[in-house]
Design an enzyme around this catalytic site. Structure first.
Site, PDB file in Angstrom:
ATOM      1  N   ASP A   1     -47.737  16.399  22.442  1.00 38.29           N
ATOM      2  CA  ASP A   1     -48.303  17.774  22.668  1.00 38.29           C
ATOM      3  C   ASP A   1     -49.280  17.676  23.613  1.00 38.29           C
ATOM      4  OD1 ASP A   1     -49.700  19.984  21.528  1.00 38.29           O
ATOM      5  OD2 ASP A   1     -49.201  18.887  19.032  1.00 38.29           O
TER       6      ASP A   1
ATOM      7  N   HIS B   1     -39.701  25.225  21.138  1.00 40.74           N
ATOM      8  CA  HIS B   1     -40.151  25.764  20.906  1.00 40.74           C
ATOM      9  C   HIS B   1     -41.047  25.890  22.358  1.00 40.74           C
ATOM     10  CE1 HIS B   1     -45.237  25.383  20.452  1.00 40.74           C
ATOM     11  NE2 HIS B   1     -45.274  24.714  20.993  1.00 40.74           N
TER      12      HIS B   1
END
Lengths: 372, 372
Positions: A191, A283
């Site tokens: 991330d 995403h």
């Protein structure tokens, strides 16, 4: 008698950097630094008597606290001085919410775009995690040090402001060998791969304000979003379903069109059936700067868990730094709200925005160009 | 441009031990080990269908999980395998609450003294933090690893038991140079000095059961007390008032009658005015084995903070290991409840007791001598 006197089965020594972080600089130092292992965010609301001058007094107090605590020394008046510990890379970042700039004397000095975010269709915002006039963001390698610093800073703020929310998070930016890595959220995803690299022109233009306010030169803005993650339903997916929602491989964080983490996304690539390899609603596609008119943000995450008796909530404290919230973050947020595949497993339950004043140098205090 | 590209003002390398902890042994390995940096405790209640055989199935599942997770490998069926990380000293300790021994087939096998503690006069117990049939205590150097392991272990328990409480804590057992130290609670006190040293006969006789139950040889018992600490009123004291309540110096943890942490207490010493230097009601006096008919415990602590919006609660997850709760811990608890000076700033809000089965060796499973 294994496991008794010497329970270590395999044991190697790794060199770790033990350091204090210089509190001075053109910018508040934690902004460009890697995510801390432990952090606490405290939002405070100004008491009714806190005017511009009082806010300046608080900033002078906090500056003295920050200088001491950053070096692992007790803050002035510290009631638990033994909890101050050097070498834990403790940083404190201070922010101002939009309402600060409605104080008499501060009109016209609010950074452009610093307004509460509009509520998105997927948001389920709770007042308990939203808003705030002041922000303290304390990070360190050691949670005891974080708790100690926050306690001191909040105590010193008591005549001026009181806490309205607190959020505690953690991040592991080190691999098994303790070398720096991007880190993973609680879905298991790598991330933060797409961030501009600190020290590059791209980073500077993404993060530092250019809106022309003299006091805010070297400042930035921070969006804090508390994102609840539904681990139970996420765990019901197959790995390829999870990877398709993200557009990246779980193992390495590489794009589905690449092989290593920092490979560029190939947004046009199709599989044998003619389907886009990185899906329309993935995403990684929707958040990529090339699909957002080149707009970038500098994002960081802190994992959180919140227990209430038997129930556990897990999620991400999402932090986005950018020069201009309205110009950079908001269009991206709207785009993700409209289409991001991850919306099925994530719900934003808190939202706040802060101006992050520039740093201070020796003999200066925080935001003195605004408040002196 | 300080604080920008290279924000480290002072930076040294320290050697840290990176290790996995062998899951095998005569004892569960975390019992004698130092407090982990991060830990989570989960108490579970057995579902109505969980009989002795089902509990054995769960122990076989957990044993496989523990062996994998201890080595930093994904557990069988792991839904977030990338979150498994070696070198973080992850341990899992399993315990059985008193009610387990009322299952058919287990009558007469309950360790002596394993009963819920009577409620003390200062207790304000909340059901949300009390009791439980099974305990998982997971510790590691890294909180992400703890969260990951707990998620896996709780998921595997779902057919058999459900969580009733979860507590998350942290401890810093390292000084500025990263060398091991006793560590401090959130009052700032050095906490745990009086413990018997693992590996000594004194430790063994304090901790490991001698009650004659064959299956429990190598086992111990654990008391978990959630102790809320009132930092605000504690901070109102002078340092000498704080030190008098504890009987030790805040700076080093040395007894008020000594100069270094591990100096023996001189319980008879009086000051120039004839007052006992270590007061009658000082915590260090009342908890000292010499004033408790020689009874000892092996105690550990984990600091906790619990946030609910704007409010913060701070405290200590107190863990006491001993061969026999009724014989060792309970007399001490009653004595402290009656007179401990610290009672003014502490309140126990949760309480639970567990038998900690012996460890397992390769090709064995946890508590198989009880459940096979």
């Amino acid at each position: 008698m294994l496991g008794k006197d010497d329970p270590a089965a395999s044991s190697t020594e790794a060199a770790v950097v033990v350091r204090d972080i210089e509190p001075y600089g053109d910018h508040q130092p934690a902004v460009a630094a890697a995510s801390p292992k432990h952090a606490e965010l405290v939002a405070l609301t100004l008491l009714s008597g806190t005017d511009r001058a009082a806010l300046g007094r608080l900033m002078r107090l906090w500056t003295a606290d920050i200088v001491a605590l950053s070096a692992g020394r007790p803050a002035p008046g510290d009631t638990a001085p033994e909890l101050a510990l050097p070498g834990v890379a403790l940083t404190t970042t201070v922010g101002f919410g939009p309402r600060v700039f409605s104080l008499p004397g501060l009109a016209g000095l609010k950074p452009g775009g610093l307004d509460d975010l509009p509520v998105m269709s997927h948001d389920r915002l709770q007042p308990a995690w939203s808003g705030g006039d002041l922000l303290l963001l304390v990070g360190a390698d050691d949670p005891v040090s974080v708790v100690h610093a926050v306690r001191r800073l909040v105590a010193d703020a008591a005549p001026f402001a009181r806490p309205v929310w607190r959020q505690t998070g953690f991040w592991n930016g080190a691999g098994a060998d303790r070398k720096p890595v991007t880190g993973r959220n609680l879905f298991g995803q790598v991330d933060g791969t797409g961030n501009p690299a600190p020290g590059t022109p791209e980073f500077d233009s993404t993060v530092w304000s250019t809106d022309g306010l003299e006091w805010f030169r070297g400042g930035t803005t921070l969006v804090v979003r508390r994102i609840r993650m539904n681990l139970d339903t996420w765990d019901e997916l197959t790995r390829s379903e999870q990877e398709r929602a993200v557009g990246r491989k779980l193992s390495t964080g590489a794009p589905l069109t690449g092989s290593v983490e920092h490979d560029e996304l190939d947004l046009e690539k199709r599989d044998a059936d003619g389907r886009l390899v990185i899906a329309e609603n993935a995403h990684a596609r929707l958040s990529h700067h090339s699909t957002n008119d080149g707009r970038r943000i500098f994002r960081k995450g802190l994992n959180y868990v919140q227990d209430t008796g038997a129930t556990r909530e897990s999620g991400l404290i999402f932090l986005s730094y950018q020069a201009d919230i309205a110009g950079q973050f908001l269009p991206l947020l709207a785009r993700l709200d409209a289409a991001d595949a991850l919306n099925e497993w994530t719900t934003t339950i808190g939202s706040a925005v802060f101006a992050i004043p520039p740093g201070f140098h020796p003999d200066e205090w925080l935001a003195q160009a605004l408040l002196r």
